[in-house]
Design a protein around this motif. Structure first.
Motif, mmCIF file in Angstrom:
data_model
loop_
_atom_site.group_PDB
_atom_site.id
_atom_site.type_symbol
_atom_site.label_atom_id
_atom_site.label_comp_id
_atom_site.label_asym_id
_atom_site.label_seq_id
_atom_site.Cartn_x
_atom_site.Cartn_y
_atom_site.Cartn_z
ATOM 1 N N GLN A 80 -2.757 -3.805 -2.743
ATOM 2 C CA GLN A 80 -2.750 -5.270 -2.718
ATOM 3 C C GLN A 80 -1.812 -5.833 -3.773
ATOM 4 N N LYS A 81 -1.804 -5.220 -4.959
ATOM 5 C CA LYS A 81 -0.902 -5.676 -6.018
ATOM 6 C C LYS A 81 0.553 -5.474 -5.602
ATOM 7 N N ALA A 82 0.843 -4.356 -4.966
ATOM 8 C CA ALA A 82 2.203 -4.101 -4.492
ATOM 9 C C ALA A 82 2.595 -5.123 -3.434
ATOM 10 N N LYS B 266 6.309 -11.883 -4.084
ATOM 11 C CA LYS B 266 6.776 -12.766 -5.141
ATOM 12 C C LYS B 266 8.224 -12.488 -5.512
ATOM 13 N N LYS B 267 8.573 -11.222 -5.646
ATOM 14 C CA LYS B 267 9.896 -10.863 -6.143
ATOM 15 C C LYS B 267 10.968 -10.946 -5.071
ATOM 16 N N GLY B 268 10.579 -10.759 -3.824
ATOM 17 C CA GLY B 268 11.556 -10.779 -2.748
ATOM 18 C C GLY B 268 12.507 -9.592 -2.806
ATOM 19 N N GLN B 269 12.151 -8.536 -3.519
ATOM 20 C CA GLN B 269 13.029 -7.388 -3.671
ATOM 21 C C GLN B 269 12.839 -6.374 -2.541
ATOM 22 N N SER B 270 11.797 -6.536 -1.794
ATOM 23 C CA SER B 270 11.501 -5.568 -0.760
ATOM 24 C C SER B 270 12.130 -6.021 0.550
ATOM 25 N N ASP B 271 12.649 -5.064 1.316
ATOM 26 C CA ASP B 271 13.182 -5.434 2.617
ATOM 27 C C ASP B 271 12.026 -5.644 3.593
ATOM 28 N N THR B 272 12.340 -6.170 4.755
ATOM 29 C CA THR B 272 11.312 -6.537 5.726
ATOM 30 C C THR B 272 10.478 -5.337 6.154
ATOM 31 N N GLY B 273 11.105 -4.211 6.350
ATOM 32 C CA GLY B 273 10.369 -3.014 6.752
ATOM 33 C C GLY B 273 9.351 -2.596 5.714
ATOM 34 N N LYS B 274 9.758 -2.605 4.444
ATOM 35 C CA LYS B 274 8.848 -2.229 3.353
ATOM 36 C C LYS B 274 7.704 -3.235 3.261
ATOM 37 N N ALA B 275 8.039 -4.507 3.382
ATOM 38 C CA ALA B 275 7.015 -5.547 3.318
ATOM 39 C C ALA B 275 6.009 -5.382 4.458
ATOM 40 N N MET B 276 6.507 -5.102 5.653
ATOM 41 C CA MET B 276 5.616 -4.919 6.798
ATOM 42 C C MET B 276 4.706 -3.718 6.592
ATOM 43 N N GLU B 277 5.260 -2.644 6.047
ATOM 44 C CA GLU B 277 4.468 -1.439 5.776
ATOM 45 C C GLU B 277 3.329 -1.752 4.807
ATOM 46 N N ILE B 278 3.636 -2.474 3.759
ATOM 47 C CA ILE B 278 2.617 -2.812 2.763
ATOM 48 C C ILE B 278 1.548 -3.708 3.374
ATOM 49 N N MET C 224 0.695 -3.952 6.536
ATOM 50 C CA MET C 224 -0.096 -3.171 7.495
ATOM 51 C C MET C 224 -1.098 -2.272 6.763
ATOM 52 N N GLN C 225 -0.653 -1.677 5.669
ATOM 53 C CA GLN C 225 -1.562 -0.836 4.885
ATOM 54 C C GLN C 225 -2.702 -1.667 4.309
ATOM 55 N N ALA C 226 -2.381 -2.851 3.812
ATOM 56 C CA ALA C 226 -3.423 -3.725 3.264
ATOM 57 C C ALA C 226 -4.446 -4.080 4.342
ATOM 58 N N ASN C 227 -3.983 -4.341 5.545
ATOM 59 C CA ASN C 227 -4.906 -4.641 6.653
ATOM 60 C C ASN C 227 -5.774 -3.437 6.983
ATOM 61 N N GLN C 228 -5.170 -2.251 7.018
ATOM 62 C CA GLN C 228 -5.947 -1.038 7.295
ATOM 63 C C GLN C 228 -6.994 -0.806 6.197
ATOM 64 N N LEU C 229 -6.620 -1.099 4.957
ATOM 65 C CA LEU C 229 -7.567 -0.917 3.857
ATOM 66 C C LEU C 229 -8.731 -1.898 3.967
#
Length: 154
Positions: free
Chosen positions: A46-48, A54-66, A68-73
């Motif tokens: 969740q922190k990630a 906030k930082k906008g440093q992650s690309d869309t794929g990475k953001a989607m992965e995070i 999706m993982q948060a939803n699974q958790l």
């Protein structure tokens, strides 16, 4: 900080371990460490997710992965809740929620107090710098005046 992919894998392993232990009839009290690992990993993911947003440093794929993982958790947490509630430990889940809320409130209060203390320290340092700067300015002006008066008398 643990990376979200490792945290997610840790959470999955913890849930699998809890579910297996419950099926084998192990006492819930003996699974405290597994529950702790799950919630620690869930918080790390969740922190990630929050940091990436906030930082906008992650690309869309990475953001989607995070995300999706948060939803699974969240779904895994719901499964754990149902296993505790329907396994005869509804009070344990409720007590955990109450304790988690207390801990979160205490942490947020400490963070607010720390932020206020930092702001106060910055303000004190700024005031000290202004006082020192003013004193230096007065001394310089005094020296200039004394120099001018001595020149005029000479």
């Amino acid at each position: 900080m643990i990376d979200p992919i490792t945290a997610f894998a840790t959470a999955q392993a913890a849930v699998a371990g809890i579910q297996k232990a419950i099926k084998l009839g192990k006492d819930i009290q003996g699974l405290v460490g597994e529950f702790g690992r799950f919630f620690d990993a869930k918080d790390a993911v969740q922190k990630a997710a929050n940091d990436a947003g906030k930082k906008g440093q992650s690309d869309t794929g990475k953001a989607m992965e995070i995300v999706m993982q948060a939803n699974q958790l969240r779904e895994m947490e719901e499964q754990l809740k149902h296993q505790l509630v329907y396994g005869g430990y509804p009070e344990l889940w409720e007590q955990m929620l109450i304790e988690r809320a207390k801990i979160r409130q205490a942490r947020e209060k400490a963070e607010r107090e720390s932020k206020i203390a930092r702001k106060k320290l910055v303000a004190q340092r700024l005031l000290a710098a202004q006082i020192i700067g003013g004193a230096i300015a007065v001394i310089i002006i005094g020296v200039i005046i004394i120099f001018i008066i001595r020149q005029a008398m000479a």
